[in-house]
Motif scaffolding. Structure first.
Motif, PDB file in Angstrom:
ATOM      1  N   UNK A  35       5.459   0.505  -5.267  1.00 49.93           N
ATOM      2  CA  UNK A  35       4.750   0.116  -4.047  1.00 49.93           C
ATOM      3  C   UNK A  35       3.460   0.904  -3.885  1.00 49.93           C
ATOM      4  N   UNK A  36       3.480   2.179  -4.243  1.00 50.58           N
ATOM      5  CA  UNK A  36       2.252   2.967  -4.203  1.00 50.58           C
ATOM      6  C   UNK A  36       1.251   2.473  -5.239  1.00 50.58           C
ATOM      7  N   UNK A  91      -5.231  -4.389  -1.134  1.00 43.13           N
ATOM      8  CA  UNK A  91      -4.861  -4.496  -2.555  1.00 43.13           C
ATOM      9  C   UNK A  91      -3.532  -5.235  -2.713  1.00 43.13           C
ATOM     10  N   UNK A  92      -2.609  -4.986  -1.793  1.00 40.40           N
ATOM     11  CA  UNK A  92      -1.325  -5.694  -1.837  1.00 40.40           C
ATOM     12  C   UNK A  92      -1.545  -7.194  -1.667  1.00 40.40           C
ATOM     13  N   UNK A  93      -2.371  -7.559  -0.698  1.00 38.01           N
ATOM     14  CA  UNK A  93      -2.686  -8.971  -0.466  1.00 38.01           C
ATOM     15  C   UNK A  93      -3.406  -9.565  -1.692  1.00 38.01           C
ATOM     16  N   UNK A  94      -4.334  -8.816  -2.248  1.00 36.86           N
ATOM     17  CA  UNK A  94      -5.056  -9.268  -3.431  1.00 36.86           C
ATOM     18  C   UNK A  94      -4.096  -9.536  -4.590  1.00 36.86           C
ATOM     19  N   UNK A 124       5.115  -8.543   0.419  1.00 31.29           N
ATOM     20  CA  UNK A 124       4.761  -8.992   1.769  1.00 31.29           C
ATOM     21  C   UNK A 124       5.274  -8.026   2.830  1.00 31.29           C
ATOM     22  N   UNK A 125       6.478  -7.524   2.645  1.00 29.21           N
ATOM     23  CA  UNK A 125       7.030  -6.544   3.590  1.00 29.21           C
ATOM     24  C   UNK A 125       6.198  -5.264   3.559  1.00 29.21           C
ATOM     25  N   UNK A 126       5.825  -4.818   2.369  1.00 30.86           N
ATOM     26  CA  UNK A 126       4.996  -3.629   2.214  1.00 30.86           C
ATOM     27  C   UNK A 126       3.621  -3.832   2.843  1.00 30.86           C
ATOM     28  N   UNK A 130       2.083  -1.502   6.059  1.00 27.03           N
ATOM     29  CA  UNK A 130       0.805  -0.787   6.017  1.00 27.03           C
ATOM     30  C   UNK A 130      -0.121  -1.254   7.134  1.00 27.03           C
ATOM     31  N   UNK A 131      -0.175  -2.555   7.355  1.00 30.97           N
ATOM     32  CA  UNK A 131      -1.064  -3.095   8.383  1.00 30.97           C
ATOM     33  C   UNK A 131      -0.644  -2.650   9.779  1.00 30.97           C
TER      34      UNK A 131
END
Length: 322
Positions: A35-36, A91-94, A124-126, A130-131
């Motif tokens: 996740x990181x 970055x997660x969304x990307x 998506x949970x991650x 963060x958001x």
């Protein structure tokens, strides 16, 4: 589809273009590492590039009204926390939207989603986690800054799709990555003003500079899979375009400094004007070392933009003392 020069995923799950020996791979609990890595915590340059325009905006706002408060210390720190979280969320969304493309590009095939370390649901949970934490930081600012922070989600959401419909996806990255210049200025002053807008535009020009350099690493794979970028658009003419972005960055940042400090002390104005010039000299140094065929050189130059962007921060801070 897999690129013919795709590199195998490291057995440890490390990402191919991560900084070797980074803290995530060495120190983070094993369960958190995928996740990181999804948040690019193993590649801190993106956090710096998101954070530095925030600090430009805050320091220039302080120069503008000639005062600093204890709350500015929180804005300074809050920008750091927010940049880390929102860069991670972005970055997660990307990576969620690009998961099929990333698997076809040598440099990105080892990222957590295409390599199978993280599921889309887990990502998506991650992303949401963060958001939400970043929102808690944002809510400590004034109402105008909060509104700008919420509005920033629009360019963040659009950016991953830009390379599918325009040769200029770096513009959309610039719109997202430099929003902090507007937000931090407003968090200090309570209103959005022209110096912040000029600073924002300077940041967009800077993003076009450094991300074109970065995109040259992937231009062959991007051509195979039909992904657009300014690197592919400019090709061997890139140095001339990069010089133009350098001049635009320095010019717009100088205008921002002039608008912000023209009514202040002459000494503060003269010192602050050194910030854009110092940054421009660093960017010129990058141009002199540019080799479009050397991916290691390209990555090193891209990462050096942390130092380029830090120069105005340091010089604006000195100007506050004059």
């Amino acid at each position: 589809m897999t690129s013919k020069n795709q590199t195998p995923e490291p057995a440890s799950g490390q990402v191919a273009d991560a900084v070797k020996g980074n803290w995530v791979d060495r120190l983070a609990p094993v369960a958190t590492r995928p996740y990181l890595r999804l948040s690019r915590a193993d590649r801190p340059i993106g956090t710096w590039l998101l954070l530095l325009p925030c600090w430009w905006g805050l320091l220039l706002a302080m120069l503008h009204d000639g005062q600093a408060t204890w709350h500015d210390l929180w804005i300074f720190a809050g920008c750091g926390i927010g940049a880390f979280l929102m860069r991670g969320a972005g970055c997660t969304w990307n990576d969620i939207t690009d998961r099929h493309i990333d698997g076809s590009v040598a440099r990105t095939a080892s990222r957590p989603i295409p390599s199978g370390q993280v599921t889309v649901t887990g990502a998506l949970v991650w992303l949401a986690a963060q958001a939400l934490i970043a929102l808690c930081v944002l809510l400590t600012f004034n109402i105008v800054a909060i509104a700008l922070g919420v509005l920033a989600l629009l360019p963040v959401a659009i950016y991953p799709f830009a390379k599918r419909f325009t040769w200029w996806p770096q513009v959309f990255l610039g719109l997202a990555f430099n929003w902090g210049a507007l937000l931090a200025w407003t968090a200090h002053t309570g209103q959005l003003e022209w110096p912040a807008v000029m600073l924002y535009l300077a940041g967009i020009a800077w993003t076009l500079f450094y991300d074109t350099i970065y995109a040259h690493q992937d231009k062959e794979d991007d051509a195979l899979i039909g992904v657009k970028s300014t690197a592919r658009l400019f090709g061997n003419s890139s140095p001339r375009w990069l010089l133009g972005f350098l001049v635009l960055t320095v010019t717009l940042q100088m205008i921002a400094v002039l608008l912000a400090t023209i009514d202040g002390s002459a000494g503060g104005l003269l010192v602050a004007l050194l910030g854009p010039w110092a940054m421009g000299l660093h960017m010129h140094w990058q141009l002199r070392r540019l080799d479009l065929s050397d991916n290691d050189r390209l990555l090193g130059l891209f990462r050096s933009n942390r130092d380029a962007g830090m120069l105005p921060v340091l010089i604006f801070a000195v100007a506050l003392l004059v």
